[in-house]
Structures are given as structure tokens and as C-alpha cells.
Design an enzyme around this catalytic site. Structure first.
Site, PDB file in Angstrom:
ATOM      1  N   ASP A 284     -54.544  60.132-123.697  1.00  0.00           N
ATOM      2  CA  ASP A 284     -55.375  59.051-124.212  1.00  0.00           C
ATOM      3  C   ASP A 284     -55.681  58.132-123.022  1.00  0.00           C
ATOM      4  OD1 ASP A 284     -56.742  57.306-125.880  1.00  0.00           O
ATOM      5  OD2 ASP A 284     -55.147  57.201-127.378  1.00  0.00           O
ATOM      6  N   ALA A 285     -56.424  57.083-123.258  1.00  0.00           N
ATOM      7  CA  ALA A 285     -56.829  56.180-122.177  1.00  0.00           C
ATOM      8  C   ALA A 285     -55.615  55.634-121.426  1.00  0.00           C
ATOM      9  CB  ALA A 285     -57.650  55.030-122.744  1.00  0.00           C
TER      10      ALA A 285
END
Length: 395
Positions: A284-285
Site C-alpha cells: 500500500d502507499a
């Protein structure tokens, strides 16, 4: 190391050859660049040349913009690139995830509340048809978290609800809509958000289910959709202590609380081993605070790749992160074999989407006529049906 002829790639002989020949031709520097998917922040030539040509990033994602501008920028990027890019978007609730004129289909929970799984197919089709019209080929959707804790600030209406079988059915339907538009999905957020009240943007979220219950819920979701051909999985900065202990009985408390994005027991042991996932694993980010709670960013970037992630999503500084990974390779944290494995999966996803052939033919980003797809009458009519049904249910 990676069998690209089977699920989820199913590559044919010429596609396999492209993957093998491309990997063999790449420098170490180009391989390191491929594992990064930065945020697209500009359409200007020089910054794009730096990211696409000098760093040789493997992907990029833009926030929603005007359809003509996004399409033009995507075309510029793909024309610049030696190796075609995965161009991503958060199209989890419609084409508005990439273009401001796109169709707003409604939150996943609203779609599930209609009780008609066809609406999930229509959402996936609409989101990915409109994204593909401007050059998108990678959807950061569907969300397949389970709404176990309604106080959770991230999941809630972004999920298809609390019923496991419904999450599976609606997630699979979204995937069908994406596949029909030659767009790879990214089922998220492994090992499963929605169990606690934490926000992984601010700290590590904890999936506290025991191993048996996890396998009957989140595990069932992921195993089913992996079997149905999901090409990529997005891994959250979420801990799953019980599975870490099951895979590694000698794990320390600190190891059990490592987020999945840097946790080899969860990525290599659970996702690859127990669930049999052969596709691309993306973090994820990584600017989220939870990614660096256990270690400095200079350590976390190579740790994610070493643990089994294939792609790093977003950066605080692309140049810094590139340097961190290169240092991790030089120091032996990441082996050349692990790097080649990651890059092979990235290339295999691109080949499975026919990006090399499309780039050669000049069709990797559609022409201006495709923009008529964005916000078209049919997509808006489908979205209106969901809205009307949701209002009826609320009433």
C-alpha cells in the site's frame, strides 16, 4: 523462480520470451527502478523523463484530472518508456477515481446493499472501461476487506459489507468487469482491514483474528479470488500476529506486530505459501506512517522487497527510495535473485495485459474517440439504478 505460464499470468510462448528477453537485457539500475510505482505529479517533460527514462519506474498513478489531460499525459509516459508502465488508479467506486468527468457509481457498500451482484460487475466494468479510455491498465480495486468493526475509519462503506460470501461474490463480479477491459485488479488490503478501529495512515492496524477464523474469513476471500485469477494483491501496513506465530513459532512479539508490508511470514509464508498466490504483490502507499513504525525508511524500503513485496507504492522522495533499495542490494539485504523474481512478476503482469504488443502498435493509450466512454449514458444509467435502490432501502 516464477511460473508465468500459469495463474494469474497464463502467458503464451511469445509473451514468455518477451519477459525473459526483457529481464536479460536490463541493467541492475533498470531492475531497481521497475519496482517503484510513484505518484504522478506533473505532465511536464523533464520530470517525467527523470522518472520514466532515468529511473525506469515500473508504474505510476495519477489522482483524478480532466479526461483529455490524463489521456495525453498517459500517452506521453508510454511513448517515453523503454518498458511499458502499469498506469494505476483508485477506481474502487467508479471512473471518477481517475477522471473528474467519470461516472460516480457509489460506494461498494451501497452496491452490495442493492442485493444484486450484477451491480458489482457493472461498477467494475464502468470504472475500468472509463479508466482504460484514458490509458489506465491497473485498478487498485476491488476492496475485499470485511466490515467487522463499524468504527473502523478506513473500511466501513468502502467494503461490500460483513458477509464473507457476499464480499467474495461482489469482488469477483468487479474482477470480471475489469478483465473485460484488459485491466489488472489489485485486491486489497491484505491481510485484511476492518477488524479494529485503527487507521493505518496513522499507525499499524491489527487484524487480531486467530489463524482458524482468519482462514475462514479473510483467507477464504483471498484464496477464492486468487483462484479466480486476481493478478495483483495490495498489502496493507496491517499486522496479523496469529499467523506470524503459526508460521514461525519462535517469532518475537516485535516480529508478530510487524506490518504485512515488511513481514516475510505474511508475504512469503501466508500469501505465497498457504494461499498459493503467484501474482504481483504491491505494498500500500508507503508514505503512510504505519510503514515506518518499526524501522527507518532507509531500512523499510529494502525490507519490503526482501520480505516478498514486488512493488513499492508511492514515495516521499523517489530518488531517496531508489538509493535505499540500491544500498540494500549492495549490503545483501535484498538478493539479486529476489530482485529478479520481483521484476519477473512485474513484467509478467505487463505481458498478460498485452502492453508490449499495444505499445508496438501505438494503441497502448486509446485515441481521443475513446473519451466518449467516460461518463457515457449507459454507465450513468447503471449508477442511477444503484442510487435509486439505495435511497429506497434507506427509506
Amino acid at each position: 523462480m516464477v511460473d508465468v505460464k500459469v495463474n494469474p499470468f497464463f502467458l503464451k510462448v511469445e509473451q514468455v520470451k518477451w519477459v525473459e528477453d526483457t529481464l536479460a537485457s536490463m541493467t541492475l539500475e533498470e531492475k531497481v527502478g521497475q519496482v517503484f510505482c510513484p505518484m504522478g505529479l506533473t505532465s511536464e517533460d523533464e520530470p517525467l523523463k527523470h522518472d520514466v527514462c532515468k529511473i525506469s519506474v515500473g508504474g505510476m498513478m495519477y489522482r483524478p484530472g480532466l479526461k483529455q489531460e490524463i489521456q495525453t499525459t498517459h500517452r506521453k509516459i508510454q511513448n517515453m518508456a523503454k518498458i511499458p508502465l502499469l498506469l494505476a488508479a483508485n477506481t474502487e467506486a467508479g471512473g471518477n477515481g481517475l477522471v473528474v468527468e467519470g461516472t460516480t457509481f457509489g460506494a461498494p457498500m451501497a452496491v452490495a446493499a442493492t442485493g444484486d451482484v450484477e451491480n458489482a460487475y457493472r461498477m467494475g466494468y464502468t470504472a475500468c472501461a472509463e479508466g482504460a479510455a484514458v490509458g489506465m491498465n491497473w485498478s487498485f480495486a476491488p476492496i475485499v476487506d470485511i466490515d467487522m468493526e463499524f468504527h473502523n475509519p478506513i473500511t466501513n462503506t468502502r467494503t461490500f459489507g460483513s458477509d464473507v460470501d457476499r464480499v467474495i461474490a461482489y469482488g469477483e463480479a468487479y474482477m470480471r468487469g475489469a478483465d473485460e477491459n484488459d485491466v489488472a485488479v489489485s485486491i486489497k488490503h491484505f491481510p485484511g482491514d476492518g477488524v479494529d478501529e485503527r487507521d493505518q495512515h496513522l499507525g499499524v492496524s491489527i487484524n487480531s483474528l486467530n489463524a482458524e477464523r482468519w482462514m475462514a474469513t479473510y483467507g477464504k476471500v483471498y484464496k477464492t479470488l486468487i483462484g479466480k485469477g486476481a493478478k495483483t494483491v495490495m498489502v496493507g501496513h496491517i499486522a496479523q500476529p496469529e499467523w506470524v506465530k503459526k508460521i514461525n513459532p519462535n517469532a518475537t512479539k516485535e516480529q508478530t506486530l510487524l506490518p504485512a508490508s515488511v513481514n516475510s511470514e505474511l508475504l512469503t509464508g501466508l500469501l505465497r505459501g498457504e494461499l498459493g498466490f503467484n501474482g504481483l504483490i504491491s505494498t500500500d502507499a508507503t508514505p503512510m506512517i504505519a510503514f515506518c513504525t518499526a524501522m527507518k525508511r532507509s531500512q523499510a524500503i529494502p525490507a519490503a522487497i526482501a520480505a516478498g513485496a514486488d512493488m513499492i507504492l508511492f514515495n516521499k522522495s523517489l530518488d531517496e527510495d531508489y538509493g535505499y533499495l540500491m544500498a540494500g542490494i549492495q549490503e545483501g539485504v535484498v538478493s539479486l535473485e529476489r530482485l529478479d523474481e520481483a521484476v519477473t512478476r512485474i513484467l509478467a503482469v505487463k505481458a498478460s495485459l498485452h502492453l508490449p504488443e499495444k505499445k508496438a502498435a501505438g494503441t497502448i493509450v486509446p485515441g481521443p474517440e475513446a473519451l466518449e466512454t467516460v461518463g457515457c449514458t449507459q454507465h450513468r444509467a447503471w449508477a442511477k439504478e444503484v442510487e435509486d435502490k439505495a435511497i429506497t432501502l434507506e427509506g
